[in-house]
Design a protein around this motif. Sequence first.
Motif, PDB file in Angstrom:
ATOM      1  N   UNK A  61      -2.164   5.775  12.238  1.00  0.00           N
ATOM      2  CA  UNK A  61      -2.523   6.186  10.882  1.00  0.00           C
ATOM      3  C   UNK A  61      -3.466   5.192  10.242  1.00  0.00           C
ATOM      4  N   UNK A  62      -4.071   5.609   9.149  1.00  0.00           N
ATOM      5  CA  UNK A  62      -4.950   4.721   8.392  1.00  0.00           C
ATOM      6  C   UNK A  62      -4.191   3.446   8.044  1.00  0.00           C
ATOM      7  N   UNK A  63      -4.768   2.276   8.343  1.00  0.00           N
ATOM      8  CA  UNK A  63      -4.044   1.025   8.069  1.00  0.00           C
ATOM      9  C   UNK A  63      -3.620   0.925   6.608  1.00  0.00           C
ATOM     10  N   UNK A  64      -2.449   0.397   6.389  1.00  0.00           N
ATOM     11  CA  UNK A  64      -1.942   0.223   5.035  1.00  0.00           C
ATOM     12  C   UNK A  64      -1.743  -1.247   4.719  1.00  0.00           C
ATOM     13  N   UNK A  65      -1.515  -1.513   3.470  1.00  0.00           N
ATOM     14  CA  UNK A  65      -1.157  -2.856   3.039  1.00  0.00           C
ATOM     15  C   UNK A  65       0.283  -2.797   2.566  1.00  0.00           C
ATOM     16  N   UNK A  66       1.102  -3.673   3.115  1.00  0.00           N
ATOM     17  CA  UNK A  66       2.531  -3.643   2.853  1.00  0.00           C
ATOM     18  C   UNK A  66       2.926  -4.822   1.979  1.00  0.00           C
ATOM     19  N   UNK A  67       3.764  -4.540   0.993  1.00  0.00           N
ATOM     20  CA  UNK A  67       4.388  -5.620   0.239  1.00  0.00           C
ATOM     21  C   UNK A  67       5.885  -5.537   0.508  1.00  0.00           C
ATOM     22  N   UNK A  68       6.401  -6.539   1.195  1.00  0.00           N
ATOM     23  CA  UNK A  68       7.816  -6.597   1.505  1.00  0.00           C
ATOM     24  C   UNK A  68       8.574  -7.200   0.322  1.00  0.00           C
ATOM     25  N   UNK A 102       1.243   4.650  -1.833  1.00  0.00           N
ATOM     26  CA  UNK A 102       1.587   5.876  -1.116  1.00  0.00           C
ATOM     27  C   UNK A 102       3.090   6.022  -0.903  1.00  0.00           C
ATOM     28  N   UNK A 103       3.832   4.925  -0.942  1.00  0.00           N
ATOM     29  CA  UNK A 103       5.285   5.018  -0.847  1.00  0.00           C
ATOM     30  C   UNK A 103       5.915   3.729  -1.330  1.00  0.00           C
ATOM     31  N   UNK A 104       7.136   3.859  -1.803  1.00  0.00           N
ATOM     32  CA  UNK A 104       7.884   2.696  -2.260  1.00  0.00           C
ATOM     33  C   UNK A 104       9.367   2.962  -2.137  1.00  0.00           C
ATOM     34  N   UNK A 105      10.130   1.920  -1.927  1.00  0.00           N
ATOM     35  CA  UNK A 105      11.583   2.057  -1.844  1.00  0.00           C
ATOM     36  C   UNK A 105      12.230   0.740  -2.272  1.00  0.00           C
ATOM     37  N   UNK A 106      13.529   0.816  -2.544  1.00  0.00           N
ATOM     38  CA  UNK A 106      14.281  -0.396  -2.834  1.00  0.00           C
ATOM     39  C   UNK A 106      14.403  -1.175  -1.533  1.00  0.00           C
ATOM     40  N   UNK A 154       0.599   0.489   0.368  1.00  0.00           N
ATOM     41  CA  UNK A 154      -0.635   0.889  -0.292  1.00  0.00           C
ATOM     42  C   UNK A 154      -1.655   1.338   0.755  1.00  0.00           C
ATOM     43  N   UNK A 155      -2.531   2.259   0.375  1.00  0.00           N
ATOM     44  CA  UNK A 155      -3.634   2.692   1.224  1.00  0.00           C
ATOM     45  C   UNK A 155      -4.935   2.555   0.440  1.00  0.00           C
ATOM     46  N   UNK A 156      -5.993   2.286   1.174  1.00  0.00           N
ATOM     47  CA  UNK A 156      -7.304   2.244   0.536  1.00  0.00           C
ATOM     48  C   UNK A 156      -7.658   3.626  -0.010  1.00  0.00           C
ATOM     49  N   UNK A 184     -10.228   6.687  -1.225  1.00  0.00           N
ATOM     50  CA  UNK A 184     -11.409   7.272  -0.565  1.00  0.00           C
ATOM     51  C   UNK A 184     -12.673   6.544  -0.997  1.00  0.00           C
ATOM     52  N   UNK A 185     -12.796   6.241  -2.270  1.00  0.00           N
ATOM     53  CA  UNK A 185     -13.986   5.557  -2.775  1.00  0.00           C
ATOM     54  C   UNK A 185     -14.139   4.194  -2.145  1.00  0.00           C
ATOM     55  N   UNK A 186     -13.014   3.477  -1.976  1.00  0.00           N
ATOM     56  CA  UNK A 186     -13.071   2.141  -1.370  1.00  0.00           C
ATOM     57  C   UNK A 186     -13.474   2.222   0.083  1.00  0.00           C
ATOM     58  N   UNK A 187     -12.997   3.254   0.811  1.00  0.00           N
ATOM     59  CA  UNK A 187     -13.339   3.374   2.237  1.00  0.00           C
ATOM     60  C   UNK A 187     -14.797   3.712   2.425  1.00  0.00           C
ATOM     61  N   UNK A 188     -15.408   4.370   1.446  1.00  0.00           N
ATOM     62  CA  UNK A 188     -16.797   4.800   1.586  1.00  0.00           C
ATOM     63  C   UNK A 188     -17.808   3.729   1.165  1.00  0.00           C
ATOM     64  N   UNK A 189     -17.311   2.621   0.617  1.00  0.00           N
ATOM     65  CA  UNK A 189     -18.238   1.566   0.189  1.00  0.00           C
ATOM     66  C   UNK A 189     -18.881   0.881   1.389  1.00  0.00           C
TER      67      UNK A 189
END
Length: 201
Positions: A80-87, A155-159, A192-194, A196-201
């Motif tokens: 999948x499109x790479x995401x940024x994770x905050x643990x 794009x998603x969050x949980x406890x 988090x996911x980038x 569309x505007x950020x990916x097109x830069x």
Amino acid sequence: MTAHRAKGLEFDHVVILNGGWQHLSKGEDGEAPRRLFYVAMTRARRSLAVVTQGAHAFVEADSDCEMLRKIEVPRRSDLPEPGQYQLPDMGAVDLSFAGRLPETSPTLAAIAGAEVEDPVTLSPREGKWLILDAKGRVLGRMAGNWAPPEGTSLVSGKVGAVVRWRKSDNEEQYRTYIKREDWETILPELVFRKTVAARNL
């Protein structure tokens, strides 16, 4: 997260990855890695898995618990499109937020009913990011200097974890604003996911 950052936290299921367990930081004695590995193992409440390639520094794989698998590495095009994770990170949230609320606050009841893995989302209000549960109730607040990664959307969050914080853990000058001796604080796990505007830069 690293084993160092996991100190004080607990999770239902823990997977410990291989690598770096015999590395010594400056000033550490020879038993420091073994103690850190013990910290990592004891974060688990229900299940613990230790992953290694070849021999492990501390775990002897000589029991029925050992599982050998050949892992097929997926093609990059199948990922999948790479995401940024905050643990879960205590530095990313306002730890004393719930401690400043009155006993009648619905947030305290929402926190009491929250469990690890429950879905959460974020909402910007008055310059701060609030943590909301699936019913839209406030569970907590992110730290004042926190912001989502630039050019991304949630794009998603949980406890991710629930930690107990105390009035005595706060700096003395802030304790006058706190209304109770201890309370629970929600630490979110966010993806988090980038955009569309950020990916097109």
